[in-house]
Motif scaffolding. Structure first.
Motif, PDB file in Angstrom:
ATOM      1  N   GLN A   1       0.830  -1.202   0.000  1.00 42.62           N
ATOM      2  CA  GLN A   1       0.000   0.000   0.000  1.00 42.62           C
ATOM      3  C   GLN A   1       0.864   1.251   0.000  1.00 42.62           C
ATOM      4  O   GLN A   1       1.977   1.258   0.526  1.00 42.62           O
ATOM      5  CB  GLN A   1      -0.941  -0.015   1.198  1.00 42.62           C
ATOM      6  CG  GLN A   1      -0.262  -0.154   2.552  1.00 42.62           C
ATOM      7  CD  GLN A   1      -1.182  -0.685   3.628  1.00 42.62           C
ATOM      8  OE1 GLN A   1      -1.713  -1.784   3.537  1.00 42.62           O
ATOM      9  NE2 GLN A   1      -1.382   0.122   4.670  1.00 42.62           N
TER      10      GLN A   1
ATOM     11  N   LEU B   1       0.758 -14.288   0.220  1.00 45.82           N
ATOM     12  CA  LEU B   1       0.307 -13.235   1.130  1.00 45.82           C
ATOM     13  C   LEU B   1       1.252 -13.151   2.326  1.00 45.82           C
ATOM     14  O   LEU B   1       1.467 -14.137   3.032  1.00 45.82           O
ATOM     15  CB  LEU B   1      -1.118 -13.517   1.615  1.00 45.82           C
ATOM     16  CG  LEU B   1      -1.676 -12.594   2.706  1.00 45.82           C
ATOM     17  CD1 LEU B   1      -1.698 -11.146   2.254  1.00 45.82           C
ATOM     18  CD2 LEU B   1      -3.067 -13.053   3.135  1.00 45.82           C
TER      19      LEU B   1
ATOM     20  N   ILE C   1      -8.443 -10.116   0.756  1.00 45.92           N
ATOM     21  CA  ILE C   1      -7.102 -10.029   0.177  1.00 45.92           C
ATOM     22  C   ILE C   1      -6.493 -11.415   0.016  1.00 45.92           C
ATOM     23  O   ILE C   1      -5.867 -11.725  -1.004  1.00 45.92           O
ATOM     24  CB  ILE C   1      -6.209  -9.118   1.043  1.00 45.92           C
ATOM     25  CG1 ILE C   1      -6.724  -7.674   0.986  1.00 45.92           C
ATOM     26  CG2 ILE C   1      -4.749  -9.187   0.597  1.00 45.92           C
ATOM     27  CD1 ILE C   1      -6.037  -6.715   1.937  1.00 45.92           C
TER      28      ILE C   1
ATOM     29  N   LEU D   1      -6.692  -3.637  -5.073  1.00 45.80           N
ATOM     30  CA  LEU D   1      -5.779  -4.725  -5.410  1.00 45.80           C
ATOM     31  C   LEU D   1      -6.308  -5.520  -6.601  1.00 45.80           C
ATOM     32  O   LEU D   1      -5.578  -5.798  -7.566  1.00 45.80           O
ATOM     33  CB  LEU D   1      -5.601  -5.642  -4.198  1.00 45.80           C
ATOM     34  CG  LEU D   1      -4.801  -6.927  -4.418  1.00 45.80           C
ATOM     35  CD1 LEU D   1      -3.369  -6.623  -4.829  1.00 45.80           C
ATOM     36  CD2 LEU D   1      -4.828  -7.800  -3.158  1.00 45.80           C
ATOM     37  N   GLU D   2      -7.590  -5.881  -6.550  1.00 48.93           N
ATOM     38  CA  GLU D   2      -8.202  -6.644  -7.636  1.00 48.93           C
ATOM     39  C   GLU D   2      -8.183  -5.857  -8.942  1.00 48.93           C
ATOM     40  O   GLU D   2      -7.845  -6.408 -10.014  1.00 48.93           O
ATOM     41  CB  GLU D   2      -9.637  -7.006  -7.260  1.00 48.93           C
ATOM     42  CG  GLU D   2     -10.381  -7.822  -8.306  1.00 48.93           C
ATOM     43  CD  GLU D   2      -9.847  -9.231  -8.458  1.00 48.93           C
ATOM     44  OE1 GLU D   2      -9.669  -9.658  -9.622  1.00 48.93           O
ATOM     45  OE2 GLU D   2      -9.590  -9.907  -7.448  1.00 48.93           O
TER      46      GLU D   2
ATOM     47  N   CYS E   1      -5.174 -13.193  -3.451  1.00 46.38           N
ATOM     48  CA  CYS E   1      -3.821 -13.754  -3.576  1.00 46.38           C
ATOM     49  C   CYS E   1      -3.866 -15.212  -4.032  1.00 46.38           C
ATOM     50  O   CYS E   1      -3.079 -15.629  -4.893  1.00 46.38           O
ATOM     51  CB  CYS E   1      -3.084 -13.648  -2.238  1.00 46.38           C
ATOM     52  SG  CYS E   1      -2.622 -11.970  -1.790  1.00 46.38           S
TER      53      CYS E   1
ATOM     54  N   PRO F   1      -8.969  -4.214  -0.862  1.00 46.44           N
ATOM     55  CA  PRO F   1      -9.009  -5.386  -1.747  1.00 46.44           C
ATOM     56  C   PRO F   1      -9.559  -5.064  -3.132  1.00 46.44           C
ATOM     57  O   PRO F   1      -9.148  -5.682  -4.123  1.00 46.44           O
ATOM     58  CB  PRO F   1      -9.911  -6.372  -0.998  1.00 46.44           C
ATOM     59  CG  PRO F   1     -10.644  -5.571   0.016  1.00 46.44           C
ATOM     60  CD  PRO F   1      -9.780  -4.406   0.351  1.00 46.44           C
TER      61      PRO F   1
ATOM     62  N   PRO G   1      -0.107  -6.374   2.697  1.00 48.65           N
ATOM     63  CA  PRO G   1      -0.952  -5.367   3.335  1.00 48.65           C
ATOM     64  C   PRO G   1      -0.441  -5.076   4.740  1.00 48.65           C
ATOM     65  O   PRO G   1       0.139  -5.946   5.389  1.00 48.65           O
ATOM     66  CB  PRO G   1      -2.321  -6.047   3.385  1.00 48.65           C
ATOM     67  CG  PRO G   1      -1.993  -7.508   3.499  1.00 48.65           C
ATOM     68  CD  PRO G   1      -0.701  -7.723   2.756  1.00 48.65           C
TER      69      PRO G   1
END
Length: 381
Positions: free
Chosen positions: A95, A184, A173, A130-131, A177, A127, A160
């Protein structure tokens, strides 16, 4: 007017007109007794019963399979990334709003950080962001590796951070992953004692890093821990953190490049005494957070509360100011009155060494950077 009222409120809470720090350790238990015991035993370095005891206590408290104590939290994160298979020129997604050690540990390996946005509710990795980034730039090759469609680099890990002790939406998250074949690794440096849906942070990823710096909820002076979800990984972590020395009665043989990262018995003794008081520390921190929340409910400042379904340790209390001007006024006036407050970290791409980092859209991070402020968080009530 709200700022003046805040300063008075803090001074009344801490019952002092002297300087009020952001956070300081509390030593009300067996700290002196245990530390003096290590001195009397002469085992003050990386060998001693307190190191093993500290690791065992953390395993019990967090529910992690194994804990491996290190010299600091950054070392724990560095080792976690190495054990995750991160190699030079790989990509590690993290992040933008984080402490610099998160990105530094990535760079120690020669990998590159990729920055995605945070959620306003958790202050940690979003999330959805991220996606979206992976949907736009990620692809899976024939060997199952997730790679960047533009640079060709492998996305090896996602890191994260549970910001200020507030858990991210870690199950979402973790699912992303798994679907994209990325490891992760949780940066749980600030979240000892925090849970997501009843499960301790740092136990969702294959590896995670905790910190016990002097400003954390408990301290070992300087220290960290790698939480591992398998015995084999813990053995590997211990090997790497003890200069990769092969077991032998007297010979010095090292079978790979290792690190002198083990926690000392002296530090661990302090940590054992602190761990005995952790539940009490958390209770008092949560009471302080409740106290602050009541005050800020009637102001233009928004107090940051634990996310839904979570139990936060409220390591550092935080507020969101209405705008940058209000933030700057709060920082200036509080400092002049000896009440320590701190702005959010500079976003990673605003630092010279990470200004060229790959990144997604960072609207929430940019918004928070100019508004987020930490306020005194030493538990007193």
């Amino acid at each position: 007017m709200a700022i003046k009222q805040f300063i008075t409120f803090v001074k009344d809470t801490y019952k002092t007109n002297e300087f009020i720090p952001l956070h300081q350790p509390t030593f009300n238990g067996h700290e002196k007794e245990y530390v003096l015991d290590t001195i009397d035993s002469t085992f003050v370095s990386s060998v001693g019963n307190y190191v093993n005891q500290f690791e065992s206590q953390l395993e019990h408290f967090t529910g992690a399979t194994k804990a491996v104590a290190t010299i600091n939290g950054t070392a724990a994160l560095h080792v976690s990334l190495l054990l995750s298979g991160v190699k030079p020129d790989d990509l590690v997604i993290t992040q933008a709003l984080t402490f610099v050690a998160t990105c530094n540990a990535i760079r120690y390996i020669g990998a590159d950080p990729v920055l995605v946005d945070v959620s306003k509710e958790t202050l940690g990795m979003c999330p959805i962001a991220l996606e979206h980034y992976l949907q736009e730039f990620g692809a899976i090759d024939a060997e199952g590796n997730c790679y960047h469609k533009t640079t060709g680099q492998i996305f090896r890990a996602v890191v994260p951070m549970h910001t200020f002790g507030h858990p991210v939406v870690i199950d979402a998250i973790a699912e992303i992953c798994e679907r994209w074949n990325i490891v992760l690794v949780e940066d749980a440096a600030e979240s000892l004692g925090s849970t997501y849906r009843g499960r301790h942070t740092g136990t969702f990823g294959a590896f995670s890093a905790l910190s016990f710096n002097g400003n954390k909820i408990i301290t070992t002076g300087s220290g960290g821990v790698v939480l591992c979800q398998s015995e084999a990984n813990a053995l590997r972590a211990k090997h790497l953190t003890t200069t990769a020395k092969a077991p032998h009665a007297y010979e010095y043989y090292h079978d790979e490049v290792g690190f002198n990262y083990r926690m000392s018995n002296l530090n661990a003794a302090l940590g054992c005494a602190q761990l005995e008081q952790l539940d009490n520390f958390i209770d008092k921190k949560r009471l302080l957070a409740h106290h602050y929340r009541g005050f800020f409910n009637s102001t233009e400042f928004e107090f940051v509360v634990e996310p839904h379904g979570c139990r936060s340790n409220y390591w550092l209390n935080a507020i969101i100011c209405p705008d940058k001007h209000a933030r700057d006024q709060l920082l200036k006036m509080s400092s002049e009155q000896d009440v320590m407050v701190r702005p959010a970290w500079k976003l990673m791409h605003h630092l010279p060494m990470y200004q060229s980092a790959l990144r997604g859209e960072l609207k929430v991070s940019e918004w928070l950077e100019t508004r987020l402020v930490n306020i005194p968080s030493t538990p007193v009530i």
